[in-house]
Design an enzyme around this catalytic site. Structure first.
Site, mmCIF file in Angstrom:
data_model
loop_
_atom_site.group_PDB
_atom_site.id
_atom_site.type_symbol
_atom_site.label_atom_id
_atom_site.label_comp_id
_atom_site.label_asym_id
_atom_site.label_seq_id
_atom_site.Cartn_x
_atom_site.Cartn_y
_atom_site.Cartn_z
ATOM 1 N N SER A 10 6.203 -11.429 -2.316
ATOM 2 C CA SER A 10 6.569 -10.143 -1.717
ATOM 3 C C SER A 10 5.505 -9.826 -0.681
ATOM 4 O O SER A 10 4.340 -9.617 -1.019
ATOM 5 C CB SER A 10 6.591 -9.051 -2.789
ATOM 6 O OG SER A 10 6.518 -7.791 -2.163
ATOM 7 N N HIS A 35 10.423 -12.531 -0.085
ATOM 8 C CA HIS A 35 11.015 -11.310 -0.630
ATOM 9 C C HIS A 35 10.580 -10.143 0.251
ATOM 10 O O HIS A 35 9.385 -9.849 0.352
ATOM 11 C CB HIS A 35 10.530 -11.144 -2.074
ATOM 12 C CG HIS A 35 11.028 -9.918 -2.769
ATOM 13 N ND1 HIS A 35 12.255 -9.876 -3.415
ATOM 14 C CD2 HIS A 35 10.470 -8.697 -2.947
ATOM 15 C CE1 HIS A 35 12.420 -8.674 -3.963
ATOM 16 N NE2 HIS A 35 11.359 -7.936 -3.690
ATOM 17 N N ASP A 37 10.741 -6.190 1.117
ATOM 18 C CA ASP A 37 11.014 -4.908 0.467
ATOM 19 C C ASP A 37 11.315 -3.820 1.491
ATOM 20 O O ASP A 37 10.422 -3.381 2.214
ATOM 21 C CB ASP A 37 9.804 -4.488 -0.380
ATOM 22 C CG ASP A 37 9.627 -5.376 -1.602
ATOM 23 O OD1 ASP A 37 10.539 -5.392 -2.449
ATOM 24 O OD2 ASP A 37 8.587 -6.057 -1.698
ATOM 25 N N MET A 39 12.237 0.007 2.044
ATOM 26 C CA MET A 39 12.189 1.310 1.358
ATOM 27 C C MET A 39 12.441 2.412 2.370
ATOM 28 O O MET A 39 11.917 2.364 3.483
ATOM 29 C CB MET A 39 10.822 1.509 0.713
ATOM 30 C CG MET A 39 10.394 0.388 -0.214
ATOM 31 S SD MET A 39 8.883 0.813 -1.088
ATOM 32 C CE MET A 39 8.491 -0.781 -1.847
ATOM 33 N N HIS A 70 15.240 -6.908 -0.457
ATOM 34 C CA HIS A 70 15.299 -5.990 -1.599
ATOM 35 C C HIS A 70 15.473 -4.580 -1.041
ATOM 36 O O HIS A 70 14.514 -3.967 -0.574
ATOM 37 C CB HIS A 70 14.019 -6.122 -2.431
ATOM 38 C CG HIS A 70 13.998 -5.234 -3.631
ATOM 39 N ND1 HIS A 70 12.880 -5.078 -4.410
ATOM 40 C CD2 HIS A 70 14.963 -4.468 -4.209
ATOM 41 C CE1 HIS A 70 13.164 -4.239 -5.413
ATOM 42 N NE2 HIS A 70 14.413 -3.846 -5.294
ATOM 43 N N MET A 72 15.723 -1.024 -1.239
ATOM 44 C CA MET A 72 15.458 0.188 -2.031
ATOM 45 C C MET A 72 15.785 1.388 -1.156
ATOM 46 O O MET A 72 14.895 2.098 -0.665
ATOM 47 C CB MET A 72 13.995 0.176 -2.495
ATOM 48 C CG MET A 72 13.741 -0.871 -3.565
ATOM 49 S SD MET A 72 11.993 -1.214 -3.821
ATOM 50 C CE MET A 72 11.736 -2.464 -2.565
ATOM 51 N N MET A 141 14.108 -5.140 -12.485
ATOM 52 C CA MET A 141 12.813 -4.604 -12.049
ATOM 53 C C MET A 141 11.877 -4.495 -13.247
ATOM 54 O O MET A 141 12.259 -3.982 -14.306
ATOM 55 C CB MET A 141 12.990 -3.222 -11.412
ATOM 56 C CG MET A 141 13.641 -3.218 -10.044
ATOM 57 S SD MET A 141 12.782 -4.214 -8.802
ATOM 58 C CE MET A 141 11.196 -3.386 -8.663
ATOM 59 N N GLY A 146 8.970 0.896 -5.631
ATOM 60 C CA GLY A 146 8.298 1.784 -4.681
ATOM 61 C C GLY A 146 6.941 1.288 -4.213
ATOM 62 O O GLY A 146 6.580 1.500 -3.067
ATOM 63 N N PHE A 147 6.216 0.602 -5.105
ATOM 64 C CA PHE A 147 4.855 0.214 -4.739
ATOM 65 C C PHE A 147 4.489 -1.138 -5.329
ATOM 66 O O PHE A 147 4.925 -1.466 -6.441
ATOM 67 C CB PHE A 147 3.847 1.260 -5.239
ATOM 68 C CG PHE A 147 4.105 2.627 -4.680
ATOM 69 C CD1 PHE A 147 3.571 3.007 -3.452
ATOM 70 C CD2 PHE A 147 4.919 3.521 -5.371
ATOM 71 C CE1 PHE A 147 3.846 4.267 -2.922
ATOM 72 C CE2 PHE A 147 5.194 4.787 -4.849
ATOM 73 C CZ PHE A 147 4.653 5.158 -3.616
ATOM 74 N N GLY A 148 3.677 -1.893 -4.580
ATOM 75 C CA GLY A 148 3.126 -3.132 -5.114
ATOM 76 C C GLY A 148 1.940 -2.813 -6.016
ATOM 77 O O GLY A 148 1.458 -1.676 -6.070
ATOM 78 N N GLY A 149 1.500 -3.805 -6.757
ATOM 79 C CA GLY A 149 0.270 -3.674 -7.531
ATOM 80 C C GLY A 149 0.378 -2.865 -8.811
ATOM 81 O O GLY A 149 -0.635 -2.456 -9.375
ATOM 82 N N ASP A 175 10.736 -8.687 -10.687
ATOM 83 C CA ASP A 175 9.960 -8.156 -9.558
ATOM 84 C C ASP A 175 9.102 -6.994 -10.039
ATOM 85 O O ASP A 175 9.640 -5.993 -10.509
ATOM 86 C CB ASP A 175 10.950 -7.696 -8.469
ATOM 87 C CG ASP A 175 10.252 -7.107 -7.254
ATOM 88 O OD1 ASP A 175 9.028 -7.266 -7.111
ATOM 89 O OD2 ASP A 175 10.970 -6.490 -6.425
ATOM 90 N N GLY A 176 7.792 -7.167 -9.902
ATOM 91 C CA GLY A 176 6.859 -6.093 -10.223
ATOM 92 C C GLY A 176 5.837 -6.517 -11.260
ATOM 93 O O GLY A 176 6.185 -6.767 -12.410
ATOM 94 N N GLY A 177 4.583 -6.646 -10.822
ATOM 95 C CA GLY A 177 3.512 -6.987 -11.756
ATOM 96 C C GLY A 177 3.577 -8.400 -12.290
ATOM 97 O O GLY A 177 2.988 -8.690 -13.335
ATOM 98 N N GLY A 197 3.825 -10.273 -5.621
ATOM 99 C CA GLY A 197 3.173 -9.712 -4.437
ATOM 100 C C GLY A 197 1.678 -9.859 -4.516
ATOM 101 O O GLY A 197 1.099 -10.859 -4.068
ATOM 102 N N SER A 198 1.029 -8.885 -5.130
ATOM 103 C CA SER A 198 -0.438 -8.871 -5.114
ATOM 104 C C SER A 198 -1.048 -10.101 -5.776
ATOM 105 O O SER A 198 -2.091 -10.587 -5.319
ATOM 106 C CB SER A 198 -0.967 -7.588 -5.764
ATOM 107 O OG SER A 198 -0.200 -7.228 -6.872
#
Ligand code: DX5
Ligand code: ZN
Length: 228
Positions: A10, A35, A37, A39, A70, A72, A141, A146-149, A175-177, A197-198
Site C-alpha cells: 500500500s 494497492h 488507497d 479516500m 481500494h 474508500m 479489512m 482511513g489510515f496506515g500504521g 488490509d491493515g496492520g 503498507g508501513s
C-alpha cells in the site's frame, strides 16, 4: 487450487511526493501488484487522491503493474469510468458505501476492470455471500479504513476462515496492520492477497519483507491443498 499468494504494497505509507518512483521501486522489490488507497474525506475521515493521480502514475510506471484500487469513497459508482480510463485494473468498493452492489459490479465489469468487494470491521462476513460468485476478490479489512500504521485486528480472522471455507477458490485480501508479525494468522485463516503498507515501505529492506510475506502465504496454501 485456483489462487496464489500475491503481495501488494500500500503506497499510502510512502513518500507521496515521489509516488511514481516509489511504485517502480516496489515492483522492483518483488511486489505482485500495487494497492492504491482512494479516500474522499467522507466515507473515511482522511483524504488521498483520485483518478488524475492514477492516470499520471500509470504513465510513470508503464502498462504492466496491476493497480488494485481500494475505493474508500461514499459514491463509488461515480468513479468507475474515470478510474478505468486512468488505467486501474481492479476496483474494490465497500459494501457499506452502496445500496445497489449488483449494479455496481456490472458497471465495473463493463468498464473492463476486476471487481473487489470490501467490508469494514463492523460488517458481518455473511453479507458478502450473496455477491461472492460475482466478484474476483473479497477484502476483509483488518483495521478501520482511513489510515496506515494501525494495529492489526486479530478478531477479523474468523471472517477470512469462513470465506475460505465457503468459497475455496476466491481471492481473499486482508488490509491493515499486516506485516511479518501478523502474516501467519492471515495465511492460516486463508487470505492469499496481502496488502502491507508501513511494514513493507517503512522497512529498509522491502524486498526481504515482501519475500517473507509471500513464503508464509504460499506455504499455508500448499498445506491447505495437502489437507484436502
Ligand atoms: C487503510 C488502508 C490501508 C493502509 C495499510 O485504510 O486501506 O491500505 O494503507 O497500511 P498498513 O499496512 O500500514 O496498515
Ligand atoms: Zn487499503
Amino acid at each position: 487450487m485456483a489462487y496464489t499468494a500475491k503481495i501488494g504494497p500500500s503506497i499510502l505509507s510512502s513518500n507521496l511526493s515521489c509516488l511514481g518512483a516509489e511504485c517502480v521501486r516496489m515492483m522492483a522489490c518483488g511486489a505482485d501488484y500495487l494497492h492504491l488507497d482512494v479516500m474522499d474525506g467522507h466515507f473515511v475521515p482522511n483524504l488521498t487522491f483520485g483518478h488524475p493521480m492514477v492516470e499520471c502514475l500509470r504513465k510513470s510506471v508503464g502498462p504492466d503493474p496491476f493497480f488494485d484500487m481500494h475505493m474508500m469513497v461514499s459514491r463509488p459508482e461515480q468513479w468507475v469510468k474515470p478510474m478505468s480510463a486512468a488505467g486501474a485494473n481492479q476496483y474494490t468498493f465497500h459494501l457499506e458505501s452502496t445500496t445497489n452492489p449488483g449494479n455496481l459490479i456490472k458497471e465495473i465489469r463493463e468498464a473492463q476492470m476486476k471487481v473487489g468487494l470490501a467490508i469494514k470491521p463492523g460488517t458481518t462476513v455473511e453479507e458478502i455471500a450473496p455477491w461472492a460468485n460475482q466478484i474476483d476478490m473479497a477484502l476483509v479489512m483488518t483495521v478501520e479504513p482511513g489510515f496506515g500504521g494501525q494495529k492489526f485486528m486479530d478478531d477479523m480472522m474468523p471472517k477470512v476462515s469462513w470465506l475460505r471455507s465457503q468459497f475455496p477458490s476466491l481471492d481473499i485480501q486482508v488490509d491493515g496492520g499486516v506485516g511479518p508479525d501478523t502474516i501467519h494468522r492471515c495465511a492460516e485463516a486463508g487470505a492469499n492477497m496481502i496488502v502491507s503498507g508501513s511494514a513493507v515501505i517503512g522497512n529498509e529492506d522491502p524486498r526481504s519483507v515482501i519475500a517473507l510475506l509471500r513464503t508464509v502465504v504460499s506455504e499455508a496454501i500448499q498445506k491447505r491443498s495437502l489437507d484436502r
